[in-house]
Write an enzyme that holds these catalytic residues in place. Structure first.
Site, PDB file in Angstrom:
ATOM      1  N   LEU A  20      23.758 -20.644 -47.634  1.00  0.00           N
ATOM      2  CA  LEU A  20      22.713 -19.630 -47.490  1.00  0.00           C
ATOM      3  C   LEU A  20      21.901 -19.835 -46.211  1.00  0.00           C
ATOM      4  O   LEU A  20      20.944 -19.111 -45.957  1.00  0.00           O
ATOM      5  CB  LEU A  20      21.781 -19.656 -48.703  1.00  0.00           C
ATOM      6  CG  LEU A  20      22.420 -19.303 -50.043  1.00  0.00           C
ATOM      7  CD1 LEU A  20      21.378 -19.291 -51.149  1.00  0.00           C
ATOM      8  CD2 LEU A  20      23.128 -17.962 -49.979  1.00  0.00           C
ATOM      9  N   LYS A  70      29.464 -34.347 -41.297  1.00  0.00           N
ATOM     10  CA  LYS A  70      28.231 -35.007 -40.876  1.00  0.00           C
ATOM     11  C   LYS A  70      28.455 -36.365 -40.224  1.00  0.00           C
ATOM     12  O   LYS A  70      27.661 -36.781 -39.369  1.00  0.00           O
ATOM     13  CB  LYS A  70      27.278 -35.161 -42.072  1.00  0.00           C
ATOM     14  CG  LYS A  70      26.696 -33.847 -42.555  1.00  0.00           C
ATOM     15  CD  LYS A  70      25.645 -34.080 -43.622  1.00  0.00           C
ATOM     16  CE  LYS A  70      25.001 -32.773 -44.048  1.00  0.00           C
ATOM     17  NZ  LYS A  70      23.872 -32.989 -44.971  1.00  0.00           N
ATOM     18  N   ASN A  91      23.311 -33.771 -38.897  1.00  0.00           N
ATOM     19  CA  ASN A  91      23.349 -32.449 -39.534  1.00  0.00           C
ATOM     20  C   ASN A  91      22.916 -31.333 -38.585  1.00  0.00           C
ATOM     21  O   ASN A  91      23.042 -30.166 -38.910  1.00  0.00           O
ATOM     22  CB  ASN A  91      22.469 -32.413 -40.789  1.00  0.00           C
ATOM     23  CG  ASN A  91      21.008 -32.213 -40.466  1.00  0.00           C
ATOM     24  OD1 ASN A  91      20.456 -32.862 -39.565  1.00  0.00           O
ATOM     25  ND2 ASN A  91      20.353 -31.308 -41.181  1.00  0.00           N
ATOM     26  N   GLY A 130      26.561 -40.637 -55.255  1.00  0.00           N
ATOM     27  CA  GLY A 130      27.349 -40.291 -54.074  1.00  0.00           C
ATOM     28  C   GLY A 130      27.024 -41.192 -52.902  1.00  0.00           C
ATOM     29  O   GLY A 130      25.923 -41.751 -52.823  1.00  0.00           O
ATOM     30  N   GLY A 132      28.154 -40.278 -49.408  1.00  0.00           N
ATOM     31  CA  GLY A 132      28.568 -39.584 -48.204  1.00  0.00           C
ATOM     32  C   GLY A 132      27.419 -39.433 -47.225  1.00  0.00           C
ATOM     33  O   GLY A 132      26.410 -40.131 -47.290  1.00  0.00           O
ATOM     34  N   GLY A 133      27.560 -38.472 -46.304  1.00  0.00           N
ATOM     35  CA  GLY A 133      26.546 -38.253 -45.287  1.00  0.00           C
ATOM     36  C   GLY A 133      25.198 -37.863 -45.849  1.00  0.00           C
ATOM     37  O   GLY A 133      24.156 -38.353 -45.388  1.00  0.00           O
ATOM     38  N   ALA A 134      25.184 -36.999 -46.858  1.00  0.00           N
ATOM     39  CA  ALA A 134      23.914 -36.582 -47.457  1.00  0.00           C
ATOM     40  C   ALA A 134      23.233 -37.758 -48.142  1.00  0.00           C
ATOM     41  O   ALA A 134      22.002 -37.884 -48.113  1.00  0.00           O
ATOM     42  CB  ALA A 134      24.157 -35.454 -48.456  1.00  0.00           C
ATOM     43  N   LEU A 231      20.563 -31.988 -54.587  1.00  0.00           N
ATOM     44  CA  LEU A 231      20.550 -31.434 -53.240  1.00  0.00           C
ATOM     45  C   LEU A 231      21.215 -30.064 -53.173  1.00  0.00           C
ATOM     46  O   LEU A 231      21.014 -29.320 -52.224  1.00  0.00           O
ATOM     47  CB  LEU A 231      21.240 -32.382 -52.255  1.00  0.00           C
ATOM     48  CG  LEU A 231      20.686 -33.787 -52.094  1.00  0.00           C
ATOM     49  CD1 LEU A 231      21.227 -34.414 -50.811  1.00  0.00           C
ATOM     50  CD2 LEU A 231      19.164 -33.813 -52.090  1.00  0.00           C
TER      51      LEU A 231
END
Length: 292
Positions: A20, A70, A91, A130, A132-134, A231
């Protein structure tokens, strides 16, 4: 109107059709009456380097990077800003002096809704689902908040070990905080002491909206004052947050993080001190919450 003079911004990812970001950025650009457009740009991992060359050729001003780019994008950039270097994930990318510069606005976006709460973060045990990048931005945010401990949970032990070791030379090294790694099987035990539970995985993201990274019964094991943070912002709420609310836990979705990290990126691209954050937020709220 889009013309040959319209300047280009966008978001790269795979998939990216759920994003979005174009809605909120284009609403802000329209409010500012600027001749820019922000586009969703689906880029498969093997085409990332080619995409950057193409962006440079057509004069893209800047772009956001989301899953799975990312971290993969870092070696392809000319310069990495300190916050992105510390987090180990990019990002936001901007074109300056014919070079690609990478930074990270996710940390600022992540902590924004938490900073408005009346909490003693020094008494807060955070669990991050998780790695990862986030997740890296979330861990950095938890350290910045001053959380008592941060536990990162993943399914692959090797990747978890790599995650832990990759922080050793970071200015935000977990050595400055109580950061641990755990495999997924340990969730039923550690969740009992979790005051802040954050989902950084894509599980439950549109279109697979019936999925959740953990089962509903585990939310009943959380302490009474626990905050559950996803997130993901599409759908809203996710199944993960539905389970949290059914267990009477405070729930935060990824909308404000999306808005705040996006606003920070837009300021960089436009070289402006302010952008219409309210317009960005309202546009997303209308799309997510009022469409029914």
């Amino acid at each position: 109107m889009i013309t040959g003079n319209t300047k280009l911004l966008g978001v790269i990812g795979h998939p990216v059709e759920h994003s979005l970001s174009p809605l909120m950025h284009n609403a802000a650009l329209a409010k500012l009456n600027l001749d820019y457009v922000y586009l969703p740009l689906p880029i498969e991992p093997q085409n990332l380097a080619k995409a950057l060359d193409g962006f440079a050729a057509i004069g893209v001003v800047g772009f956001n990077a989301t899953i799975p780019h990312k971290q993969a994008i870092i070696p392809l950039l000319s310069k990495i800003e300190p916050i992105a270097r510390a987090v180990g994930a990019v990002n936001t990318v901007i074109r300056q002096d014919d070079k690609w510069i990478g930074t990270n606005t996710d940390v600022e976006g992540f902590i924004s809704p938490l900073q408005s709460l009346d909490r003693d973060w020094r008494q807060t045990n955070a669990v991050v689902l998780g790695n990862g990048g986030a997740a890296r931005a979330v861990v950095a945010g938890c350290i910045q908040l001053g959380c008592a401990s941060v536990r990162v949970v993943g399914r692959n032990l090797q990747k978890l070990e790599e995650f832990r070791h990759s922080w050793q030379n970071s200015p935000l090294s977990p050595l400055k905080a109580n950061v641990q790694i755990h495999q997924w099987e340990s969730i039923p035990e550690i969740i009992k002491e979790t005051n802040l539970l954050i989902n950084t995985t894509p599980i439950g993201m549109y279109p697979k909206i019936e999925n959740s990274p953990i089962n509903a019964d585990l939310f009943l094991c959380l302490p009474k004052d626990a905050i559950v943070y996803d997130l993901i912002y599409n759908p809203s709420p996710t199944k993960f947050l539905q389970y949290a609310r059914q267990a009477d836990k405070a729930a935060i979705d990824g909308l404000e993080m999306l808005v705040q990290q996006g606003a920070a990126a837009l300021k960089m691209w436009l070289q402006r001190e302010t952008v219409p954050v309210d317009v960005m937020r309202q546009t997303l709220q209308q799309q997510l919450y009022e469409r029914d």
